[in-house]
Design a protein around this motif. Structure first.
Motif, mmCIF file in Angstrom:
data_model
loop_
_atom_site.group_PDB
_atom_site.id
_atom_site.type_symbol
_atom_site.label_atom_id
_atom_site.label_comp_id
_atom_site.label_asym_id
_atom_site.label_seq_id
_atom_site.Cartn_x
_atom_site.Cartn_y
_atom_site.Cartn_z
ATOM 1 N N SER A 1 -1.681 10.328 3.280
ATOM 2 C CA SER A 1 -2.284 9.027 3.033
ATOM 3 C C SER A 1 -3.411 9.111 2.023
ATOM 4 C CB SER A 1 -2.822 8.430 4.346
ATOM 5 O OG SER A 1 -3.919 9.179 4.821
ATOM 6 N N ARG B 1 0.835 -1.202 0.000
ATOM 7 C CA ARG B 1 0.000 0.000 0.000
ATOM 8 C C ARG B 1 0.871 1.254 0.000
ATOM 9 N NH1 ARG B 1 -5.183 -0.403 1.829
ATOM 10 N NH2 ARG B 1 -5.301 1.773 1.144
ATOM 11 N N CYS B 2 1.918 1.224 -0.828
ATOM 12 C CA CYS B 2 2.804 2.370 -1.019
ATOM 13 C C CYS B 2 2.825 2.747 -2.494
ATOM 14 C CB CYS B 2 4.227 2.051 -0.573
ATOM 15 S SG CYS B 2 4.469 1.977 1.197
ATOM 16 N N SER C 1 3.378 6.359 1.555
ATOM 17 C CA SER C 1 2.388 5.402 2.040
ATOM 18 C C SER C 1 0.985 5.768 1.571
ATOM 19 C CB SER C 1 2.416 5.345 3.564
ATOM 20 O OG SER C 1 1.405 4.479 4.047
ATOM 21 N N ARG D 1 -0.976 3.515 9.766
ATOM 22 C CA ARG D 1 0.435 3.911 9.765
ATOM 23 C C ARG D 1 0.956 4.168 11.164
ATOM 24 N NH1 ARG D 1 2.096 8.723 7.114
ATOM 25 N NH2 ARG D 1 4.096 7.714 6.841
#
Length: 291
Positions: free
Chosen positions: A131, A87-88, A154, A161
């Motif tokens: 995010s 999820r980056c 991210s 996080r």
């Protein structure tokens, strides 16, 4: 100063060439290239350090595919892998010579920030903003390939996080948020002298020659902010003073709406439309339509 650009799935001639070169490799080499590239970026990201394209080629890509022009395709596939597994997003920045042109002085709204927000809520709000930032990338020719760097951003929510961040990371992100807010409201260009930087830090109890219990040595933290591209540092050609400005990583992680929200959050006041438009023009060079 750095110019941000993105790599998309569209195929330019150079991207198509990279794709064809990549397809000539065995499936095993393809897999190792993509996975090792992502591992290398993740390792560097542990301290928020960007990776130069030439470093990535030297340490990873040319080890497995010497002489092959596959870098663009490897990055494209690594980006997909990063999104699906970590999820980056992999963001690419182009480094260019800083523009020393003078910007018109525009008045901005000023207020006294709430010190209690700086290290905790500042970090949380900054992470919430990045995010939700969506990243797209455009293909580039190889002419400026040596001026590119890569970093991870991210895509996780702040709640997800938060459990991954150390107290030191929270403190550093909080201080980054505060400095970016100060720079954003600086009159004229979004930049300040080194002397002014340490003056505003002193107001928050962060002294130049002291060691903060969470942040560590102040000058080391500021150096980290420059190395990680949250801040930009240069010597003024007019005054020979050391200057600091908003770095490329900040512009990659925060869109204009998010930056406005960050400034309002830390200063505890709503910006009027004129001040908000001034901030957008001075930091981003335009006034994008609000979403």
């Amino acid at each position: 100063m750095s110019q941000q650009f993105r790599v998309s799935d569209g195929m330019s001639p150079s991207a198509a060439s990279s794709y064809r070169a990549f397809e000539k490799l065995t499936e095993e080499v393809q897999t190792r290239l993509v996975e090792n590239t992502l591992r290398y970026l993740v390792a560097k990201h542990s301290n928020y350090l960007p990776v130069k394209r030439e470093e990535l080629q030297r340490e990873v890509i040319r080890v497995l595919a010497p002489g092959s022009r596959v870098t663009d395709e490897v990055i494209r596939k690594a980006r997909k892998l990063a999104g699906s597994t970590l999820r980056c997003d992999i963001v690419e920045l182009k480094l260019t010579r800083r523009n020393n042109g003078t910007l018109s002085s525009l008045a901005t709204q000023s207020a006294t920030p709430n010190p209690s927000m700086i290290l905790s809520a500042g970090a949380q709000h900054y992470s919430q903003m990045i995010s939700t930032q969506q990243h797209t990338q455009d293909t580039q020719s190889s002419a400026d390939s040596n001026n590119r760097v890569y970093l991870l951003v991210s895509q996780l929510s702040w709640n997800a996080r938060e459990i991954l961040l150390s107290d030191k990371d929270r403190a550093r992100l909080g201080l980054v948020a505060y400095i970016i807010a100060v720079l954003s409201l600086a009159r004229g260009s979004p930049e300040i002298t080194e002397a002014v930087l340490y003056q505003v830090l002193k107001k928050q109890g962060v002294l130049r020659n002291h060691t903060h219990p969470l942040l560590g040595k102040t000058e080391v933290v500021i150096t980290w902010m420059v190395q990680s591209m949250y801040l930009e540092k240069w010597i003024s050609s007019d005054t020979s003073q050391t200057m600091y400005g908003i770095g490329s990583r900040t512009l990659a992680e925060l869109d204009p709406n998010a930056l406005v929200a960050l400034v309002e959050h830390l200063y505890g006041e709503k910006m009027d439309k004129g001040a908000e438009a001034d901030l957008r023009i001075r930091v981003y060079g335009s006034v994008p339509a609000q979403q």
